[in-house]
Structures are given as C-alpha cells and as structure tokens.
Motif scaffolding. Structure first.
Motif, PDB file in Angstrom:
ATOM      1  N   MET A   1       0.848  -1.159   0.000  1.00 45.02           N
ATOM      2  CA  MET A   1       0.000   0.000   0.000  1.00 45.02           C
ATOM      3  C   MET A   1       0.899   1.230   0.000  1.00 45.02           C
ATOM      4  O   MET A   1       1.866   1.305   0.744  1.00 45.02           O
ATOM      5  CB  MET A   1      -0.871   0.007   1.253  1.00 45.02           C
ATOM      6  N   THR A   3       1.694   5.172   0.747  1.00 43.57           N
ATOM      7  CA  THR A   3       1.292   6.188   1.711  1.00 43.57           C
ATOM      8  C   THR A   3       1.892   7.522   1.297  1.00 43.57           C
ATOM      9  O   THR A   3       2.971   7.573   0.719  1.00 43.57           O
ATOM     10  CB  THR A   3       1.776   5.839   3.136  1.00 43.57           C
ATOM     11  N   THR A   5       2.408  11.413   3.084  1.00 44.52           N
ATOM     12  CA  THR A   5       2.248  12.250   4.264  1.00 44.52           C
ATOM     13  C   THR A   5       2.629  13.682   3.922  1.00 44.52           C
ATOM     14  O   THR A   5       3.102  13.959   2.828  1.00 44.52           O
ATOM     15  CB  THR A   5       3.130  11.745   5.428  1.00 44.52           C
ATOM     16  N   TRP A  14       5.576  16.751  -0.310  1.00 46.18           N
ATOM     17  CA  TRP A  14       4.942  15.523   0.159  1.00 46.18           C
ATOM     18  C   TRP A  14       6.003  14.449   0.349  1.00 46.18           C
ATOM     19  O   TRP A  14       7.039  14.452  -0.311  1.00 46.18           O
ATOM     20  CB  TRP A  14       3.910  15.037  -0.824  1.00 46.18           C
ATOM     21  N   CYS A  16       6.452  10.347   0.281  1.00 42.21           N
ATOM     22  CA  CYS A  16       5.821   9.100  -0.140  1.00 42.21           C
ATOM     23  C   CYS A  16       6.492   7.916   0.545  1.00 42.21           C
ATOM     24  O   CYS A  16       7.683   7.953   0.840  1.00 42.21           O
ATOM     25  CB  CYS A  16       5.918   8.936  -1.652  1.00 42.21           C
ATOM     26  N   ALA A  18       5.663   3.387   1.608  1.00 48.84           N
ATOM     27  CA  ALA A  18       4.873   2.185   1.332  1.00 48.84           C
ATOM     28  C   ALA A  18       4.837   1.320   2.578  1.00 48.84           C
ATOM     29  O   ALA A  18       5.730   1.399   3.433  1.00 48.84           O
ATOM     30  CB  ALA A  18       5.482   1.412   0.168  1.00 48.84           C
ATOM     31  N   ALA A  19       3.806   0.532   2.676  1.00 50.10           N
ATOM     32  CA  ALA A  19       3.665  -0.411   3.788  1.00 50.10           C
ATOM     33  C   ALA A  19       2.979  -1.664   3.252  1.00 50.10           C
ATOM     34  O   ALA A  19       2.037  -1.563   2.451  1.00 50.10           O
ATOM     35  CB  ALA A  19       2.828   0.198   4.913  1.00 50.10           C
TER      36      ALA A  19
END
Length: 154
Positions: A1, A3, A5, A14, A16, A18-19
C-alpha cells in the motif's frame, strides 16, 4: 500500500512511502454455526472514527446539506492541474483550524505565565517556572531540529 504524508504542504514537499498490507491485517476466527469449527480469515484492523473529532463534528453538522446539495470540493482523485488543484480535503482544513486554535491556546497559557511570573512573585514560583520553561525549551529545540524523526526517546 502506498502512503503519502505531509499533505498540508505543497506537492513538492509531500513524502511518499509504502507499507505491506499484511502489516495492517490480523487473522480473525469465523464460524458458520455453534457446532462448526472456526476458520481463520484475514481481516484489516478496525480503525475507529473519532466521534468527538472536529472532522466528524463538521460532517454531523452539515449532514443534511451534504445529502441534498452538490458541495463536494474534490469528488475524485487528487488534481495536480486545473480548478481543483489547490483545494484541500475538508478534513485537512478542519485540522488547520484546530491547529490555529491550539496555537491561540498556547498563546493564552504563555500570557498567563507572564502575568504570574513577574517581579514580586515568590522564589518557588520563579524556580518552578524556570525549570519548566528550560525543559519545554529543550524538548521543543530537539523536536524542531531537522534531524528529528518524530520518534521521541525521552
């Protein structure tokens, strides 16, 4: 996924990441009846909505107009160009207002400290204020440094 923040900042700021989706999952036991054996099925952890939060309160206050009127700011994916490119989601705008409210609250506390700690106050009040302000200043200096990762080790 994926992400993203730091969404309140311009796009070039921003962050970027992932998880793996599996890190957000657990195995829950499901059964089809009282005598059936449980079957483990993966499920995403439940994320509660803060029913006392600012965003939910705004939604609740405007629920009838949201049903009847076309007042959506950004109904689709993020827009990088065009009329919707600079719009923020309502929930982020509410957080911004809440942020400014907390800034005002901090200023009120600082004003109270100024009114309490002035020439003529007791030595104990002065010592407590100096000790507290030294700790707060040290903590905020650490947290505002560029190398601070958001993980306090205090």
């Amino acid at each position: 996924m994926a992400t993203v923040t730091n969404l309140k900042s311009p796009v070039d700021q921003w962050k970027c990441g992932a998880a793996p989706i599996t890190s957000m999952m657990t195995v829950r036991g499901w059964s089809r009846g009282p005598t059936a054996s449980q079957i483990g099925k993966p499920a995403v952890h439940i994320a509660s909505v803060d029913l006392k939060g600012k965003a939910y309160e705004l939604l609740r206050q405007n629920s009838s107009s949201l049903l009847m009127e076309d007042i959506y700011k950004n109904p689709g994916p993020l827009q990088f160009q065009g009329p919707g490119a600079d719009l923020k989601p309502i929930s982020l705008c509410v957080e911004d207002r809440d942020y400014m409210g907390r800034i005002k609250q901090l200023q009120e506390y600082l004003e109270k400290v100024k009114n309490i700690v002035k020439p003529g106050c007791s030595q104990d009040v002065l010592k407590a204020a100096l000790s507290s302000m030294a700790h707060v200043t040290e903590l905020l200096t650490i947290m505002s440094s560029p190398s601070y990762s958001g993980q306090a080790t205090i």
